[in-house]
Design a protein around this motif. Sequence first.
Motif, PDB file in Angstrom:
ATOM      1  N   VAL A  47       0.789  -1.251  -0.006  1.00 11.14           N
ATOM      2  CA  VAL A  47      -0.112  -0.197   0.000  1.00 11.14           C
ATOM      3  C   VAL A  47       0.841   1.487  -0.150  1.00 11.14           C
ATOM      4  O   VAL A  47       1.862   1.406   0.950  1.00 11.14           O
ATOM      5  CB  VAL A  47      -0.960   0.063   1.369  1.00 11.14           C
ATOM      6  N   VAL A  48       0.455   2.193  -0.840  1.00 12.07           N
ATOM      7  CA  VAL A  48       1.440   3.347  -1.006  1.00 12.07           C
ATOM      8  C   VAL A  48       0.456   4.719  -0.941  1.00 12.07           C
ATOM      9  O   VAL A  48      -0.806   4.472  -1.035  1.00 12.07           O
ATOM     10  CB  VAL A  48       2.464   3.518  -2.187  1.00 12.07           C
ATOM     11  N   ASP A  49       0.863   5.646  -0.883  1.00 12.23           N
ATOM     12  CA  ASP A  49      -0.034   6.997  -0.804  1.00 12.23           C
ATOM     13  C   ASP A  49       0.315   7.457  -2.077  1.00 12.23           C
ATOM     14  O   ASP A  49       0.908   6.999  -3.021  1.00 12.23           O
ATOM     15  CB  ASP A  49       0.528   7.833   0.299  1.00 12.23           C
ATOM     16  N   ARG A  50      -0.035   8.884  -2.409  1.00  9.96           N
ATOM     17  CA  ARG A  50      -0.289   9.231  -3.714  1.00  9.96           C
ATOM     18  C   ARG A  50       0.915   9.524  -4.296  1.00  9.96           C
ATOM     19  O   ARG A  50       1.239   9.581  -5.781  1.00  9.96           O
ATOM     20  CB  ARG A  50      -0.934  10.511  -3.676  1.00  9.96           C
ATOM     21  N   LEU A  51       2.220   9.595  -3.634  1.00  9.52           N
ATOM     22  CA  LEU A  51       3.501   9.943  -3.943  1.00  9.52           C
ATOM     23  C   LEU A  51       4.214   8.599  -4.067  1.00  9.52           C
ATOM     24  O   LEU A  51       5.614   8.612  -4.046  1.00  9.52           O
ATOM     25  CB  LEU A  51       4.019  11.099  -3.165  1.00  9.52           C
ATOM     26  N   TRP A  52       3.705   7.629  -3.656  1.00  7.93           N
ATOM     27  CA  TRP A  52       4.269   6.192  -3.597  1.00  7.93           C
ATOM     28  C   TRP A  52       5.159   6.101  -2.463  1.00  7.93           C
ATOM     29  O   TRP A  52       6.144   5.346  -2.593  1.00  7.93           O
ATOM     30  CB  TRP A  52       4.945   5.873  -5.142  1.00  7.93           C
ATOM     31  N   ASN A  53       4.960   6.579  -1.470  1.00 15.04           N
ATOM     32  CA  ASN A  53       5.469   6.267  -0.245  1.00 15.04           C
ATOM     33  C   ASN A  53       5.062   4.928   0.524  1.00 15.04           C
ATOM     34  O   ASN A  53       3.721   5.041   0.473  1.00 15.04           O
ATOM     35  CB  ASN A  53       5.495   7.375   0.753  1.00 15.04           C
ATOM     36  N   LEU A  54       5.913   4.220   0.756  1.00 21.09           N
ATOM     37  CA  LEU A  54       5.245   2.752   1.504  1.00 21.09           C
ATOM     38  C   LEU A  54       4.827   3.150   2.681  1.00 21.09           C
ATOM     39  O   LEU A  54       5.439   3.546   3.508  1.00 21.09           O
ATOM     40  CB  LEU A  54       6.582   1.817   1.541  1.00 21.09           C
ATOM     41  N   VAL A  55       3.468   2.603   2.932  1.00 23.31           N
ATOM     42  CA  VAL A  55       2.827   2.792   4.101  1.00 23.31           C
ATOM     43  C   VAL A  55       2.427   1.115   4.812  1.00 23.31           C
ATOM     44  O   VAL A  55       2.076   1.020   5.843  1.00 23.31           O
ATOM     45  CB  VAL A  55       1.682   3.435   4.302  1.00 23.31           C
ATOM     46  N   MET A  56       2.270   0.182   3.885  1.00 21.44           N
ATOM     47  CA  MET A  56       2.056  -1.287   4.381  1.00 21.44           C
ATOM     48  C   MET A  56       2.569  -2.097   3.086  1.00 21.44           C
ATOM     49  O   MET A  56       2.738  -1.659   2.181  1.00 21.44           O
ATOM     50  CB  MET A  56       0.478  -1.301   4.428  1.00 21.44           C
ATOM     51  N   ALA A  57       2.755  -3.421   3.621  1.00 19.94           N
ATOM     52  CA  ALA A  57       2.966  -4.331   2.720  1.00 19.94           C
ATOM     53  C   ALA A  57       3.231  -5.752   3.320  1.00 19.94           C
ATOM     54  O   ALA A  57       3.205  -5.760   4.728  1.00 19.94           O
ATOM     55  CB  ALA A  57       4.668  -4.286   2.366  1.00 19.94           C
ATOM     56  N   ASN A  58       2.466  -6.958   2.632  1.00 24.09           N
ATOM     57  CA  ASN A  58       2.680  -8.090   3.037  1.00 24.09           C
ATOM     58  C   ASN A  58       4.045  -8.765   3.159  1.00 24.09           C
ATOM     59  O   ASN A  58       4.864  -8.128   2.669  1.00 24.09           O
ATOM     60  CB  ASN A  58       1.367  -8.955   2.371  1.00 24.09           C
ATOM     61  N   GLU A  59       4.112  -9.791   3.600  1.00 29.01           N
ATOM     62  CA  GLU A  59       5.277 -10.577   4.148  1.00 29.01           C
ATOM     63  C   GLU A  59       6.073 -11.078   2.501  1.00 29.01           C
ATOM     64  O   GLU A  59       7.094 -10.704   2.660  1.00 29.01           O
ATOM     65  CB  GLU A  59       5.073 -11.807   4.801  1.00 29.01           C
ATOM     66  N   PRO A  60       5.153 -11.482   1.859  1.00 29.42           N
ATOM     67  CA  PRO A  60       5.688 -11.777   0.263  1.00 29.42           C
ATOM     68  C   PRO A  60       6.647 -10.472  -0.465  1.00 29.42           C
ATOM     69  O   PRO A  60       7.692 -10.869  -0.926  1.00 29.42           O
ATOM     70  CB  PRO A  60       4.665 -12.311  -0.596  1.00 29.42           C
ATOM     71  N   ALA A  61       5.762  -9.356  -0.272  1.00 24.36           N
ATOM     72  CA  ALA A  61       6.378  -8.207  -0.755  1.00 24.36           C
ATOM     73  C   ALA A  61       7.662  -7.786   0.176  1.00 24.36           C
ATOM     74  O   ALA A  61       8.657  -7.457  -0.750  1.00 24.36           O
ATOM     75  CB  ALA A  61       5.367  -7.147  -0.470  1.00 24.36           C
ATOM     76  N   ALA A  62       7.710  -7.833   1.425  1.00 23.98           N
ATOM     77  CA  ALA A  62       8.908  -7.542   2.255  1.00 23.98           C
ATOM     78  C   ALA A  62       9.998  -8.476   1.785  1.00 23.98           C
ATOM     79  O   ALA A  62      11.141  -8.268   1.803  1.00 23.98           O
ATOM     80  CB  ALA A  62       8.526  -7.624   3.677  1.00 23.98           C
ATOM     81  N   ASN A  63       9.778  -9.888   1.808  1.00 22.43           N
ATOM     82  CA  ASN A  63      10.737 -10.938   1.305  1.00 22.43           C
ATOM     83  C   ASN A  63      11.453 -10.511   0.024  1.00 22.43           C
ATOM     84  O   ASN A  63      12.536 -10.860  -0.257  1.00 22.43           O
ATOM     85  CB  ASN A  63       9.945 -12.171   1.345  1.00 22.43           C
ATOM     86  N   MET A  64      10.562 -10.140  -1.093  1.00 22.44           N
ATOM     87  CA  MET A  64      10.857  -9.616  -2.205  1.00 22.44           C
ATOM     88  C   MET A  64      11.898  -8.463  -2.322  1.00 22.44           C
ATOM     89  O   MET A  64      12.935  -8.568  -3.140  1.00 22.44           O
ATOM     90  CB  MET A  64       9.760  -9.539  -3.314  1.00 22.44           C
ATOM     91  N   MET A  65      11.605  -7.679  -1.436  1.00 20.93           N
ATOM     92  CA  MET A  65      12.473  -6.396  -1.330  1.00 20.93           C
ATOM     93  C   MET A  65      13.783  -6.854  -0.733  1.00 20.93           C
ATOM     94  O   MET A  65      14.985  -6.311  -1.263  1.00 20.93           O
ATOM     95  CB  MET A  65      11.780  -5.182  -0.648  1.00 20.93           C
ATOM     96  N   ARG A  66      13.732  -7.764   0.419  1.00 22.79           N
ATOM     97  CA  ARG A  66      14.873  -8.249   1.146  1.00 22.79           C
ATOM     98  C   ARG A  66      15.684  -8.935   0.313  1.00 22.79           C
ATOM     99  O   ARG A  66      17.206  -8.704   0.122  1.00 22.79           O
ATOM    100  CB  ARG A  66      14.636  -8.865   2.282  1.00 22.79           C
ATOM    101  N   LEU A  67      15.256  -9.697  -0.686  1.00 22.00           N
ATOM    102  CA  LEU A  67      15.930 -10.655  -1.797  1.00 22.00           C
ATOM    103  C   LEU A  67      16.722  -9.925  -2.709  1.00 22.00           C
ATOM    104  O   LEU A  67      17.940  -9.881  -2.906  1.00 22.00           O
ATOM    105  CB  LEU A  67      15.192 -11.543  -2.175  1.00 22.00           C
TER     106      LEU A  67
END
Length: 285
Positions: free
Chosen positions: A118-138
């Motif tokens: 979930v992002v705001d109108r300027l694409w600042n990250l405000v929420m993410a599920n664990e698969p998204a977090a894992n993909m970013m970490r990877l």
Amino acid sequence: MDTVAHAAEHQYFSDFGAALRYWRGKRGISQLRLALDAGISQRHLSFLETGRAQPGRELILKLGLVLDIPLRQRNAMLLAAGFAPAYRERSLSDPELGAVMQALDFMLAQQAPYPALVVDRLWNLVMANEPAANMMRLFLGMPSHAPIPRDGSVNVLKLILDPNGLRQYLVNWEDVCTDLLQWVQREAMGDGPGSEATALLDELMALPGIALAASQPNLERRALPFLPVTLKKDDIALNLFTTITTLGTPHDVTVHELRLESFFPADDSSRRWFQAQAEKGPKPA
């Protein structure tokens, strides 16, 4: 948050007439058509645009609805005409937004094993599920349990388009760049000069290669019904596409500007990879 003070800080038109002329032109609607839809005379509308007449609060709200103006800008138009904002802007931690947060948490959970954020109108990250977090970490080479900030301090567009970020693993980054910039350009056009959206657009365009990629759209792109997002790192290759979901009929600026981006596998091998990651489960700390 003080809605009046915040809206005044982000008011980009010198007067109501200038804002009305801008939004009518942006929507490509004639004075006659807008006057008919708003239930006023064309003469009165012309006087509003030139400043010879002053609008009432209800008329401003009606014009905002007819022109489909974002809630943030409707507040700015009200302020320009001397009225208080009609739509509140609150922090996501506000108890009154609890039901909204629960709904977003539910949607993020339902998207697993595929990523969603979930992002705001300027694409600042405000929420993410664990698969998204894992993909970013990877792809960013982060430890398996490194926290992913969900307070708006991470800008997803910068993360993707920075040469030292995800872009180095984004095979078709030029095509993705063109599509992503359109979102920011839309916000910048709505906000006007001097806005946060305009500053973000300038910052993104200053990144190496972005201006050139944005000026040369790929006319050879395959005729797919979606923009593929192709990530490759070492022996991992993921072909994805995304959807953007917004919350319907909001009466709050913050809620109106939230976007849920969901990632889906575009081929069987990508689908199997995400399913395998889910079956592994969380790694011990």
